[in-house]
Design a protein around this motif. Structure first.
Motif, PDB file in Angstrom:
ATOM      1  N   ALA B  90      -1.393  -0.727   0.418  1.00  0.00           N
ATOM      2  CA  ALA B  90      -2.478   0.171   0.806  1.00  0.00           C
ATOM      3  C   ALA B  90      -3.700  -0.568   1.336  1.00  0.00           C
ATOM      4  O   ALA B  90      -4.440  -0.050   2.166  1.00  0.00           O
ATOM      5  CB  ALA B  90      -2.884   1.019  -0.395  1.00  0.00           C
ATOM      6  N   CYS B  91      -3.903  -1.779   0.851  1.00  0.00           N
ATOM      7  CA  CYS B  91      -5.171  -2.451   1.128  1.00  0.00           C
ATOM      8  C   CYS B  91      -5.403  -2.638   2.643  1.00  0.00           C
ATOM      9  O   CYS B  91      -4.630  -3.321   3.313  1.00  0.00           O
ATOM     10  CB  CYS B  91      -5.191  -3.804   0.439  1.00  0.00           C
ATOM     11  SG  CYS B  91      -6.715  -4.689   0.797  1.00  0.00           S
ATOM     12  N   PRO B  92      -6.451  -2.053   3.186  1.00  0.00           N
ATOM     13  CA  PRO B  92      -6.667  -2.108   4.633  1.00  0.00           C
ATOM     14  C   PRO B  92      -7.293  -3.417   5.100  1.00  0.00           C
ATOM     15  O   PRO B  92      -7.326  -3.679   6.301  1.00  0.00           O
ATOM     16  CB  PRO B  92      -7.627  -0.952   4.872  1.00  0.00           C
ATOM     17  CG  PRO B  92      -8.430  -0.872   3.616  1.00  0.00           C
ATOM     18  CD  PRO B  92      -7.484  -1.261   2.510  1.00  0.00           C
ATOM     19  N   THR B  93      -7.799  -4.203   4.181  1.00  0.00           N
ATOM     20  CA  THR B  93      -8.522  -5.405   4.614  1.00  0.00           C
ATOM     21  C   THR B  93      -7.668  -6.654   4.504  1.00  0.00           C
ATOM     22  O   THR B  93      -8.075  -7.727   4.946  1.00  0.00           O
ATOM     23  CB  THR B  93      -9.759  -5.644   3.744  1.00  0.00           C
ATOM     24  OG1 THR B  93      -9.304  -5.823   2.395  1.00  0.00           O
ATOM     25  CG2 THR B  93     -10.722  -4.481   3.803  1.00  0.00           C
ATOM     26  N   GLY B  94      -6.515  -6.516   3.831  1.00  0.00           N
ATOM     27  CA  GLY B  94      -5.744  -7.718   3.572  1.00  0.00           C
ATOM     28  C   GLY B  94      -6.308  -8.508   2.410  1.00  0.00           C
ATOM     29  O   GLY B  94      -5.925  -9.653   2.183  1.00  0.00           O
ATOM     30  N   ALA B  95      -7.207  -7.886   1.669  1.00  0.00           N
ATOM     31  CA  ALA B  95      -7.750  -8.575   0.496  1.00  0.00           C
ATOM     32  C   ALA B  95      -6.645  -8.824  -0.508  1.00  0.00           C
ATOM     33  O   ALA B  95      -6.640  -9.825  -1.213  1.00  0.00           O
ATOM     34  CB  ALA B  95      -8.861  -7.747  -0.145  1.00  0.00           C
ATOM     35  N   ILE B 106      -5.837 -10.233  -5.554  1.00  0.00           N
ATOM     36  CA  ILE B 106      -6.957  -9.681  -4.774  1.00  0.00           C
ATOM     37  C   ILE B 106      -7.947 -10.790  -4.468  1.00  0.00           C
ATOM     38  O   ILE B 106      -8.438 -11.464  -5.370  1.00  0.00           O
ATOM     39  CB  ILE B 106      -7.698  -8.587  -5.559  1.00  0.00           C
ATOM     40  CG1 ILE B 106      -6.743  -7.468  -5.968  1.00  0.00           C
ATOM     41  CG2 ILE B 106      -8.863  -8.016  -4.739  1.00  0.00           C
ATOM     42  CD1 ILE B 106      -7.391  -6.376  -6.794  1.00  0.00           C
ATOM     43  N   GLN B 107      -8.241 -10.966  -3.203  1.00  0.00           N
ATOM     44  CA  GLN B 107      -9.278 -11.941  -2.833  1.00  0.00           C
ATOM     45  C   GLN B 107     -10.616 -11.212  -2.851  1.00  0.00           C
ATOM     46  O   GLN B 107     -10.897 -10.407  -1.971  1.00  0.00           O
ATOM     47  CB  GLN B 107      -9.015 -12.493  -1.434  1.00  0.00           C
ATOM     48  CG  GLN B 107      -7.587 -13.000  -1.230  1.00  0.00           C
ATOM     49  CD  GLN B 107      -7.301 -13.282   0.232  1.00  0.00           C
ATOM     50  OE1 GLN B 107      -7.655 -14.322   0.755  1.00  0.00           O
ATOM     51  NE2 GLN B 107      -6.665 -12.338   0.896  1.00  0.00           N
ATOM     52  N   PRO B 108     -11.442 -11.511  -3.822  1.00  0.00           N
ATOM     53  CA  PRO B 108     -12.654 -10.705  -3.996  1.00  0.00           C
ATOM     54  C   PRO B 108     -13.600 -10.793  -2.796  1.00  0.00           C
ATOM     55  O   PRO B 108     -14.343  -9.855  -2.528  1.00  0.00           O
ATOM     56  CB  PRO B 108     -13.300 -11.272  -5.258  1.00  0.00           C
ATOM     57  CG  PRO B 108     -12.555 -12.509  -5.599  1.00  0.00           C
ATOM     58  CD  PRO B 108     -11.275 -12.532  -4.856  1.00  0.00           C
ATOM     59  N   GLY B 113     -14.241  -2.889  -1.167  1.00  0.00           N
ATOM     60  CA  GLY B 113     -14.576  -1.818  -2.085  1.00  0.00           C
ATOM     61  C   GLY B 113     -14.190  -0.437  -1.618  1.00  0.00           C
ATOM     62  O   GLY B 113     -14.743   0.557  -2.091  1.00  0.00           O
ATOM     63  N   CYS B 114     -13.224  -0.346  -0.696  1.00  0.00           N
ATOM     64  CA  CYS B 114     -12.868   0.976  -0.183  1.00  0.00           C
ATOM     65  C   CYS B 114     -12.204   1.830  -1.248  1.00  0.00           C
ATOM     66  O   CYS B 114     -12.224   3.049  -1.179  1.00  0.00           O
ATOM     67  CB  CYS B 114     -11.942   0.841   1.026  1.00  0.00           C
ATOM     68  SG  CYS B 114     -10.299   0.233   0.613  1.00  0.00           S
ATOM     69  N   GLY B 115     -11.594   1.186  -2.252  1.00  0.00           N
ATOM     70  CA  GLY B 115     -11.019   1.945  -3.352  1.00  0.00           C
ATOM     71  C   GLY B 115      -9.654   2.517  -3.060  1.00  0.00           C
ATOM     72  O   GLY B 115      -9.129   3.311  -3.831  1.00  0.00           O
ATOM     73  N   VAL B 162     -16.160  -3.922  -6.113  1.00  0.00           N
ATOM     74  CA  VAL B 162     -14.979  -4.607  -5.605  1.00  0.00           C
ATOM     75  C   VAL B 162     -13.843  -4.273  -6.558  1.00  0.00           C
ATOM     76  O   VAL B 162     -14.063  -3.929  -7.710  1.00  0.00           O
ATOM     77  CB  VAL B 162     -15.118  -6.151  -5.557  1.00  0.00           C
ATOM     78  CG1 VAL B 162     -16.117  -6.576  -4.514  1.00  0.00           C
ATOM     79  CG2 VAL B 162     -15.463  -6.707  -6.919  1.00  0.00           C
ATOM     80  N   ALA B 163     -12.637  -4.384  -6.052  1.00  0.00           N
ATOM     81  CA  ALA B 163     -11.487  -4.077  -6.885  1.00  0.00           C
ATOM     82  C   ALA B 163     -11.216  -5.237  -7.826  1.00  0.00           C
ATOM     83  O   ALA B 163     -11.388  -6.399  -7.448  1.00  0.00           O
ATOM     84  CB  ALA B 163     -10.276  -3.813  -6.012  1.00  0.00           C
TER      85      ALA B 163
END
Ligand SMILES: Nc1nc2c(c(=O)[nH]1)N[C@H]1C(S)=C(S)[C@@H](COP(=O)(O)OP(=O)(O)OC[C@H]3O[C@@H](n4cnc5c(=O)[nH]c(N)nc54)[C@H](O)[C@@H]3O)O[C@H]1N2
Ligand SMILES: Nc1nc2c(c(=O)[nH]1)N[C@H]1C(S)=C(S)[C@@H](COP(=O)(O)OP(=O)(O)OC[C@H]3O[C@@H](n4cnc5c(=O)[nH]c(N)nc54)[C@H](O)[C@@H]3O)O[C@H]1N2
Ligand code: SF4
Ligand code: SF4
Ligand code: SF4
Ligand code: SF4
Ligand code: SF4
Ligand SMILES: [Mo]
Lengths: 317, 282, 833
Positions: B90-95, B106-108, B113-115, B162-163
């Motif tokens: 799901a993560c849209p940033t590639g974090a 998770i790369q902080p 923080g999109c959740g 942040v997640a």
């Protein structure tokens, strides 16, 4: 068909002190607005394509719609940023493209859409002579269908964004929520377009737009109705209780049936212009409210659904 | 080769050393001081700042006479580091990435923080850290004032979340250390290591327990269904998963995407057609 | 720990923790092993994995119970009845390990015909003096012939043999009686009795584990004595996977009894001289305390070496090695009686170091109010706490308090180096990890500084009473210049001195067998001798786990790096192992010495066949098959003729504050327990209708003592004081889990959150429904992340006669739903008006 009976009807399904299993979305008005505007934007994308380029009124509609859609596309990230906290954080989304992530695809859809819409606006302004004529060339003809395609995607992905999550209620609407989002998006877009056209005095296109609005609204209602049946127990947070009543009042009755009726009247009876303008304004406003409440209800029902451990134990496939 | 956890709940003594070791190593704040009255569990759930959580389930025979044996189940929950991870997809940033140890990480600094991961985890693991109060009552380790904790606190405070979830102690693994929680566990209820080996051990353990008359089941050692595949952190349970607040039927969210996109496309196509017809006549 | 001391010879756990893995059965009773000793519990889990049966007997179903195979509930304070029931079971079902019992215990000894048992005197033994509430133990002696040799009957049939006395004494402790007294269902009791019997004998062993669940009672020493009797009758002592694991508390609590912080002992379990005994000179002291037979015949070597360590060159044969410099006891100077003395203005100043009695103490308000009467208080601690801040507690006016308070910051364990001696008697060295924060100093720093200051202050004194200060040998200067600059003494030098050295050349001795009684050696604590056998070696630093599972190169276990005590008993009288499976230490006839996987607890070359010489002294008195070398007779004492103030064999007494009358005897509670009847120590009546519930106290895993409430990570796990209540009682009081409740005794009240749980279960005792309430003691009123009242405020002080330990594990209370408005206990408010 999703079936919660196995956990609902037997009291002996243990829960952990009735505590939620899942985490509720942290999404508030900003995300609701983002989804809502995304739908409108998408719908406008469709309208700018189907409006006839040769008929002057429809050309005017095209222009209005293109400018509006561009403004929305450019503004929507700002809404998202109020949710994310800092502008730079929006850029993090542009690091990658991820097919599996509706949010990633959606953001790219939004970016491309605003690109296409922007180019199309340039084209409009160039044709109108506001900008040098040669600038028409910046927007080749295929950008109009592209914007429409991206528009359909933007309206639809907001639904997939919700339904392709672990949230039991959202998940139970894996077809219905995306389809309803498209319908609601187009209905709202049509409503917005007729509103703008009325203000512009471009009355000729309003009835067409209203017909489109009626079709979209009716489709939305049919989909929601089927959703209610299909979601079964998972749908309770959305269709039942206070939130169900709110949905019925604002989205179904006031937001769809009432404009439907008003638009039918508009189609059937030829009203004096000022009265017809009032009718259109009222119908459009109601449709827009209905569209917003639909998104808001989806989000809020998702929060409640996440708090129900039994629903989370057996997630809809 | 992927590393993971085998958490054998029959060996858990509920000491919560794992919970504390995780917070200490990762410099996470407490989540507040709330007495729940729910057995010995006052932290209640995994959160953005609680990455190990020990559940306590009391099963006491009411009259203490019958055949039913009194049980007090304890189980240390953690991110499952799913083979197909909802959060990761799901993560849209590639974090969120899958790192070289097979963990979902998770790369902080990339997370925005999109959740979206929060609602995409079928196990309710990951959450946004929205408040982080290093000076307030939640936190008082003055000696750590200049540590990375402050950096995270600042990040959270300035940008609204942040997640956060288990990193499978990425930093420790890089140093060749066992994760803090597994290291602290006194009874080897948490076993860390190569997953193939752990799975083998887990199956053998179930057999051994059944020889002793204990009926146990593995959760996540093999495919949990719903498209998720096996879990890199799996569990040995002696009751149904729901008892421990684990889903009996988790589903990988992305499996719903084809249906969703198709439905949206059909709707869009239909409406476009209708629109085209409406606008076609003069 | 005279319960173990009088039975076996040494007051320490007889086994070491990892050996629990070898047990076939582990009975955990009087301890919440998993919660209070979670790391050590891994070995219980390992035993379980290997098929051992784990049993937990506790008033509450705890995390230990959850992991046990068998759990049995018990009414707090009734373990003598429970274990007495086991004694009766194993005797009446012929389940004793007879060979072991005959050879290694005093079962065959004949007791004086003046002896009368509780069975004859309804709960009293002969020799009781009602006026002074003491026993004259003369009638408990063994019968001796003209030459002083004890009469025995190896057939164990003589009616006055210890065995027959035991049999008669415990005959009434039937399963029905156990159920009626303890509330433990008979079926569960019998299951446990059978399991213990099944897992004992040649092939199998059972280990017992207890901690303060057995000690904090007015008859606590006798609880442990009963356990000692069971384990001896079953032949489990001195064997692998057997013995009695006395789980110690704080990290160094074992060390604090070895090199004691106890008022009545000198290092190495040498008695403190007393003005009340005839011990005015060294000769008199040694006459009284050097036992004629057994290991303690070596007392002069240890005592004189200790004096040499204390006074160095000033310890000479001419001045009795400085014996007169030692303080002498003039009464019970233990903590609680001293607290009364403070309150009464007798004691004027106090040092409180690393302890917080203002919250952890019994009658904690008495402690705090006693501080008000002091001229001065010195507190060395890492945190502000209830004790040092007594003057600003709720309800008092600081301007009325004249006590001068010195609060000195203590470095924590990570900020200093030194040894800790844990529950397996293992000395383990730890290094300093970080520099002390702020102005904090190690405790050693403070003591070093105090002593040097005193020496300087008295330097010019010629008053003989100041000689103890002037003549104390004190040279612990650190070799590391960085530490020296900071004034840190060298604790390594302290350890080296404890190990002992030859005075002439200062060379370390190799072990206590090198110590002499002629002043040529010095040793600060003989039992640790061998830990630093030369200047370059510190065996407490050893961290090599290889070798046999006894891991001889990991740390240093006293005595002589021995893991299991009395391990001669792991072999049969003829020196061969009892069984191949339980092989541990045995006689190697070809080499003519004892060998095995542990250091034999026996003279290395004394053959099994060596006859006892009943006319000899010292170790020659014992034969080659007498494993309990510290005891006079070389055997385990089922019957203790002297050394205990309350009983030669245990009898069930009710706690001082109980909810029922003694179901077994007319004598309600321990006749010689110590009470303090005064207004500021109000007791509930023995069976008090106003206080109908049993109250028991304990600790929880999430908190260590009362100090960890400042750690947010721990505070979030158990954020508030709570009271565990059974659902039946909760319903009757309208209490739901999470509600606030007030628990009260005649002494005081406290507020807590209710934790309603089926883990607490009502019991049927003597026809009466008994509810037990449990409250952790880990909270106090000081502002911290974890909040709560101190349960110590409810507990009036009543003491065990032998060791002055308080009865905090069992008392009675009332409970109601609601919150507390007035914080100060009523009994104190009156007292001060
Ligand atoms: N986490 C943690 N660990 C600790 C400590 C701590 O504060 N926190 N403190 C340390 C210290 S100082 C000590 S002394 C040890 C103590 O270690 P333990 O003695 O094991 O601990 P407690 O919790 O005091 O009491 C043990 C059990 O005795 C039970 N009990 C009460 N009365 C009776 C009785 O009459 N009979 C029987 N059979 N059981 C009874 C209680 O219900 C409790 O479960 O723990 C040490 N370990
Ligand atoms: N009701 C009830 N009361 C009990 C018990 C019970 O079971 N029930 N248990 C009893 C038992 S077994 C015990 S051992 C006591 C424990 O009672 P305490 O020893 O009074 O309790 P702790 O909180 O462990 O106190 C230790 C203190 O030492 C300080 N400290 C820590 N490290 C250092 C150091 O290196 N140097 C110095 N100078 N200070 C240091 C801490 O800050 C803390 O204030 O409580 C007893 N009280
Ligand atoms: S358990 Fe949830 S947070 Fe963890 S990897 Fe799986 S989906 Fe992601
Ligand atoms: S909150 Fe962070 S980690 Fe989660 S999906 Fe968004 S960017 Fe990824
Ligand atoms: S692996 Fe590390 S981060 Fe994950 S729960 Fe364990 S200690 Fe915490
Ligand atoms: S550290 Fe191990 S035994 Fe303790 S709670 Fe965690 S998993 Fe259980
Ligand atoms: S705190 Fe220390 S002594 Fe207590 S269980 Fe843990 S490691 Fe052992
Ligand atoms: Mo203790």
């Amino acid at each position: 068909m999703p079936d919660l009976s196995e956990c609902r009807e037997r009291d002996d399904v243990p829960t952990y002190y009735e505590r939620p299993l899942l985490k509720a979305p942290h999404w508030e008005w900003n995300v609701v607005t983002y989804l809502f505007l995304g739908g409108i934007m998408g719908g406008l994308g469709l309208i700018q394509l189907i409006a006839h380029p040769e008929r002057p009124q429809e050309r005017r509609l095209k222009r209005t719609v293109r400018i509006t859609s561009f403004i929305l596309a450019a503004g929507n990230p700002a809404i998202l940023i109020t949710h994310l906290g800092r502008p730079e954080r929006f850029l993090n989304m542009l690091r990658i493209v991820k097919i599996k992530s509706p949010m990633s695809l959606g953001v790219w859809g939004l970016v491309l859409y605003s690109g296409a819409a922007g180019a199309n606006v340039v084209r409009e302004l160039a044709i109108d002579g506001v900008l040098p004529r040669w600038m028409r060339l910046l927007a080749p003809g295929f950008l109009a269908p592209l914007q429409a395609l991206l528009g359909a995607f933007t309206a639809g992905y907001t639904g997939v964004l919700l339904s392709a999550t672990a949230n039991p209620f959202w998940g139970s609407g894996k077809r219905h929520i995306p389809a309803a989002s498209v319908c609601s998006g187009l209905a709202s877009a049509s409503a917005l377009a007729s509103l703008l056209s009325t203000f512009e005095g471009n009355h000729a296109v309003v009835h067409k737009l209203e017909r489109l609005e009626m079709v979209a609204g009716a489709a939305e209602l049919l989909i929601l109705n089927d959703f209610k049946r299909a979601a079964g127990a998972y749908g309770a947070p959305f269709f039942k209780g206070k939130r169900g009543e709110r949905l019925l009042t604002y989205t179904v009755v006031a937001g769809t049936l009432a404009p439907l009726a008003l638009n039918l009247i508009g189609q059937a009876v030829k009203l004096p212009k000022p009265i017809d303008a009032v009718r259109t304004t009222l119908a459009s406003a109601l449709t827009l409210v209905g569209g917003y409440v639909l998104r808001e209800s989806l989000i809020e029902a998702g929060k409640e659904s996440a708090r129900d451990p039994r629903a989370a134990f057996r997630q809809p496939r | 080769m992927a590393n993971g956890f085998f958490t054998d709940t029959t060996l858990c003594i509920g000491c919560k050393a794992c919970e504390v070791a995780c917070k200490q190593w990762n410099e996470l704040p407490s989540d507040g001081f709330v007495f729940t009255g729910e057995s010995y569990d006052n932290t209640s759930e995994l959160s953005g700042t609680t990455w190990r959580h020990v559940a306590f389930v009391e099963q006491m025979a009411i009259d203490h006479q019958g055949e039913l044996q009194d049980r007090w189940l304890m189980s240390s929950d953690v991110c499952k580091h799913c083979t197909n991870a909802g959060c990761h997809e799901a993560c849209p940033t590639g974090a969120i990435i899958r790192n070289e140890f097979g963990a979902v990480f998770i790369q902080p600094d990339v997370c925005n923080g999109c959740g979206y991961c929060v609602v995409s985890c079928p196990f309710g693991v990951v959450d946004l850290i929205e408040k982080f109060d290093p000076d307030g009552t939640h936190y008082n380790l003055a000696s750590l004032a200049t540590s990375r904790l402050d950096a995270r606190a600042t990040a959270v405070q300035q940008s609204g979340g942040v997640a956060g979830k288990c990193t499978l102690c990425y930093d420790r693994q890089r140093l060749g250390f066992v994760p803090a929680c597994a290291k602290a566990c006194p009874t080897e209820s948490i076993q860390f290591g190569d997953l193939d080996e752990l799975r083998e051990r887990a199956h053998a353990r179930v057999e051994r327990l059944s020889e002793r008359g204990v009926s146990a089941q593995l959760y996540g050692a093999d495919d949990v269904g719903g498209g998720i595949g096996a879990l890199n952190a799996f569990f040995l349970l002696t009751d149904r998963p729901e008892t421990y607040n684990l889903p009996a039927q988790p589903v990988l969210p992305s499996t719903r995407q084809p249906a969703g996109y198709t439905a949206a496309a059909v709707a869009a196509l239909g409406l476009a057609l209708a629109g085209w017809m409406i606008f076609r006549n003069a | 720990m005279p319960g173990l001391g009088t039975s076996f010879g040494r007051g320490g756990a007889t086994v070491w923790v990892p050996d629990l893995e070898n047990a076939d059965c582990i009975l955990i009773e009087g301890s919440n092993f998993a919660e209070a000793h979670p790391v050590a519990f891994r070995f219980v889990m390992k035993a379980k994995e290997r098929g051992a049966t784990i049993i937990h007997v506790d008033p509450r179903f705890t995390r230990t119970s959850a992991l046990a195979d068998i759990y049995a509930p018990i009414r707090s304070g009734t373990d003598i009845a429970f274990l007495g029931g086991i004694v009766n079971y194993v005797i009446s079902h012929e389940k004793i390990f007879r060979e072991y019992v005959v050879a290694y215990t005093n079962a065959s000894f004949i007791v004086s015909d003046a002896y009368r048992d509780t069975e004859d005197l309804d709960g009293l033994f002969s020799g009781y003096d009602g006026a002074s509430r003491t026993y004259d133990t003369a009638s408990w002696a063994f019968e001796r012939d003209g030459q002083g040799v004890i009469a025995t009957d190896p057939t164990l049939t003589h009616p006055r043999s210890v065995y027959q006395i035991l049999k008669r004494h415990f005959a009434r402790y039937t399963p029905e009686m156990v159920e009626r007294t303890c509330g433990t269902p008979q079926a569960q009791f019998l299951q446990i009795a059978e399991t213990l019997a099944h897992n004992s004998g040649r092939e199998r062993t059972t280990a017992f584990a207890y901690a303060v669940g057995w000690t904090q009672h007015t008859a606590g020493v006798q609880f442990i004595r009963t356990a000692a009797i069971v384990q001896t009758l079953l032949g489990n002592m001195g064997r692998p996977g057997g013995g009695i694991m006395a789980l110690r508390g704080h990290a160094n609590i074992q060390g604090a009894t070895d090199v004691p912080t106890l008022y009545d002992l000198l290092p190495g379990y040498l008695p403190m001289p007393s003005a009340l005994r005839n011990e005015q000179t060294l000769a008199e002291y040694l006459k009284l305390n050097a036992k004629p037979t057994g290991w303690w015949a070596h007392t002069p070597k240890y005592m004189i070496s200790l004096l040499k360590a204390f006074y160095g060159e000033h310890a000479t044969p001419e001045n009795d090695y400085g014996y007169a410099y030692l303080p002498q006891l003039i009464g019970d100077h233990s903590m609680l009686p001293t607290t009364f003395a403070m309150k009464d203005g007798v004691v004027k100043g106090s040092f409180v170091i690393g302890q917080n009695p203002g919250a952890s103490g019994q009658n904690a308000e008495l402690v705090r109010s006693a501080m008000e009467r002091l001229d001065w208080l010195v507190n060395i601690d890492s945190y502000d706490n209830e004790t040092v801040s007594f003057w600003r507690r709720e309800g008092v006016d600081p301007s009325t308090i004249a006590t001068e308070v010195f609060f000195l910051p203590a470095a924590t364990v990570l900020e200093k180096e030194g040894t800790m001696v844990q529950t397996s008697r293992l000395l383990q060295w730890h290094d300093k990890a970080v520099e002390p924060a702020g102005d904090s100093k190690s405790d050693a720093w403070y003591f070093n500084w105090f002593m040097l200051r005193m020496k300087a202050l008295y330097a010019n004194s010629t008053d003989p009473k100041d000689l103890p200060i002037l003549h104390t040998a004190w040279n612990y200067e650190h070799d590391d210049p960085h530490e020296r600059v900071k004034g840190e003494p060298s604790v390594l030098k302290v350890l080296q001195e404890i190990n002992g050295y030859t005075v002439a050349d200062g060379a370390q001795v190799a072990g206590f067998s090198d110590l002499k009684d002629d002043g040529s050696t010095a040793s600060g604590c003989w039992i640790y001798s061998g830990v630093c056998p030369d200047k370059a070696t510190n065996r407490a630093r050893n961290r090599d786990a290889s070798g046999p599972y006894t891991a001889p190169n990991w740390g240093f276990a006293w005595p002589a790096n021995r893991r299991t005590l009395y391990n001669r008993a792991s072999a049969a009288p003829d020196g061969t192992p009892w069984s191949e499976r339980k092989k541990y230490v045995w006689w190697d006839a070809t080499r003519g010495e004892w060998t095995g996987i542990d250091v034999p607890d026996f003279p290395k070359t004394k053959a099994p066949s060596t006859p006892a010489n009943k006319h000899a002294t010292g170790m020659d008195f014992h034969g080659g098959a007498d494993p309990f070398i510290m005891n006079l007779d070389g055997v385990a004492q089922l019957f203790v003729p002297s050394g205990l103030k309350d009983a030669p064999i245990p009898a069930h007494y009710e706690p001082l504050q109980s909810v029922v009358e003694n179901p077994i005897y007319t004598q309600q509670s321990n006749p010689v327990l110590r009470e303090y009847v005064r207004k500021d120590n109000a007791y509930n009546k023995p069976v008090d209708a106003d206080y109908p519930y049993v109250l028991t106290t304990y600790r929880i895993t999430e908190m260590s003592g009362i100090m960890t409430r400042y750690v947010p990570w721990l505070a979030e796990l158990q954020p508030e004081a709570f009271a565990e209540i059974d659902p039946e009682l909760a319903v009757s009081k309208g209490i739901k889990s999470g509600d606030y409740v007030v628990i009260s005794t005649a002494l005081g009240e406290m507020e807590a959150r209710a934790l309603v749980s089926g883990r607490m279960r009502p019991l049927r005792v003597n026809g009466k429904r008994v509810h037990q309430i449990g409250i952790p003691y880990n909270y106090g009123s000081q502002v911290a992340f974890a909040r709560g009242d101190s349960v110590g405020d409810l507990i009036a002080i009543a003491l065990d006669p032998n060791v002055s330990i308080h009865e905090s594990k069992t008392l009675t209370c009332a409970i109601r739903k609601g919150r507390l408005l007035r914080r100060r206990p009523a009994s104190f408010a009156q007292d001060e008006m």
